[in-house]
Design a protein around this motif. Sequence first.
Motif, PDB file in Angstrom:
ATOM      1  N   SER A   1      -6.778  -7.109   0.230  1.00 53.43           N
ATOM      2  CA  SER A   1      -7.791  -6.336   0.942  1.00 53.43           C
ATOM      3  C   SER A   1      -8.291  -7.090   2.177  1.00 53.43           C
ATOM      4  O   SER A   1      -8.650  -8.273   2.105  1.00 53.43           O
ATOM      5  CB  SER A   1      -8.962  -6.069  -0.012  1.00 53.43           C
TER       6      SER A   1
ATOM      7  N   GLU B   1      -7.648  -6.056 -10.293  1.00 55.98           N
ATOM      8  CA  GLU B   1      -8.551  -5.430  -9.329  1.00 55.98           C
ATOM      9  C   GLU B   1      -9.008  -4.078  -9.853  1.00 55.98           C
ATOM     10  O   GLU B   1      -8.496  -3.577 -10.849  1.00 55.98           O
ATOM     11  CB  GLU B   1      -7.910  -5.296  -7.948  1.00 55.98           C
TER      12      GLU B   1
ATOM     13  N   TYR C   1      -1.112   5.038  -6.111  1.00 55.71           N
ATOM     14  CA  TYR C   1      -2.285   5.909  -6.276  1.00 55.71           C
ATOM     15  C   TYR C   1      -1.997   7.066  -7.208  1.00 55.71           C
ATOM     16  O   TYR C   1      -2.855   7.454  -8.007  1.00 55.71           O
ATOM     17  CB  TYR C   1      -2.777   6.388  -4.912  1.00 55.71           C
TER      18      TYR C   1
ATOM     19  N   LYS D   1       0.830  -1.208   0.000  1.00 53.39           N
ATOM     20  CA  LYS D   1       0.000   0.000   0.000  1.00 53.39           C
ATOM     21  C   LYS D   1       0.865   1.259   0.000  1.00 53.39           C
ATOM     22  O   LYS D   1       0.997   1.932   1.020  1.00 53.39           O
ATOM     23  CB  LYS D   1      -0.954  -0.045   1.199  1.00 53.39           C
TER      24      LYS D   1
ATOM     25  N   THR E   1     -12.260  -0.945   2.559  1.00 56.35           N
ATOM     26  CA  THR E   1     -12.694  -0.393   3.844  1.00 56.35           C
ATOM     27  C   THR E   1     -13.699   0.755   3.704  1.00 56.35           C
ATOM     28  O   THR E   1     -14.719   0.792   4.394  1.00 56.35           O
ATOM     29  CB  THR E   1     -11.459   0.106   4.633  1.00 56.35           C
TER      30      THR E   1
ATOM     31  N   THR F   1     -11.016  -6.214   3.745  1.00 56.25           N
ATOM     32  CA  THR F   1     -12.462  -6.335   3.541  1.00 56.25           C
ATOM     33  C   THR F   1     -12.773  -7.602   2.736  1.00 56.25           C
ATOM     34  O   THR F   1     -13.684  -8.363   3.085  1.00 56.25           O
ATOM     35  CB  THR F   1     -13.008  -5.110   2.771  1.00 56.25           C
TER      36      THR F   1
END
Length: 336
Positions: free
Chosen positions: A245, A219, A188, A183, A283, A247
Amino acid sequence: MPNIDWDKLRFEYSTTRSNIRFKFQDGKWDSGTLTSDFNVSLHIASSCLHYGQECFEGLKATMSKDGKVRIFRPEQNARRMASTSNYLLGPELPEELFVDACLRVAKDNIDYVPPYGTGGALYIRPLLIGTSPRVGISPSDAYEFIVMAMPVGPYYKEGIHPVDALVMDKFDRAAPNGTGNIKVGGNYAAGLMPAKYAKDRGYPINLFLDSESHKFIDEFGTSNFIGITQDDTYITPKSPSILPSITNDSLMQIAKDAGMKTERRKIPIEELAELKEVGACGTAVVITPISNIAYRDEVFSYGDTCGPVLRSLYDTLTGIQFGELEDKHNWLLEVK
Ligand SMILES: *Cc1c(COP(=O)(O)O)cnc(C)c1O
């Protein structure tokens, strides 16, 4: 008490009482300080600014029916950040330090946690940055670990409602053996342009394929892919460039608990035609159902409302987070 209109909350930054900061110097972490200063003072040559030596996490604290505030699986985020830091040649980040930081910042900002019934949560955002001055490329010696938190409303204000996705044929998110599974902010920054490309064409989210062959699903831009097959199997892609993830892991466990079959495997793009339901999970949103996926001149459709399987997985996960359903797997950690 902060003066917040809980019903107007969106998924947006807002300032709270405090954030917490830990400094790593001479090979060790300090014991952390809560501060009401929301700026950082950095050397202009800091490694995080020039060479992107930084990473982040995202998790939630929610108020249960009983009025208690609990954080969802913080030890999982701790482990993921430790592995990201490891890849960036950053410092060791002990699980206890990470979890303690989240608990302390949540406790100090407890009156910013949206009340039970509003559907909101306290979003906790840990950040790790390299702060030593560097011009030659080498890892920093000094680091700062910061945890901020802010109240957020449900990601989709009008409730859980499906969106359209565009398959990225011209852009890749991460190299096959690159940084897709950690991450880092750089992923990003690299995703802003492809996301804009999709938005400009009317697609709120974008779906990436594996960078090597463009034959398999990886993804969505900022969330994992979940598919429900005709026989109600929960499938999610297996790929070295996907961010694991929490989640997705939790929803998969809930699916298993409900007696569903689950598979983590390569998913060829053609299989989109056979799926009953498709969702994006993370999340912030928990699950975003997808109504259409556009790929070259084809469109795969899954209906304009959330399908029953994803709906039930969503209700179960949020039910656990809000203390309405039993927390069988001990996912919640109370903020005391
Ligand atoms: C953070 C993130 C996710 C979601 O992970 P959760 O742990 O579920 O929040 C999915 N994909 C990417 C690329 C991410 O950065």
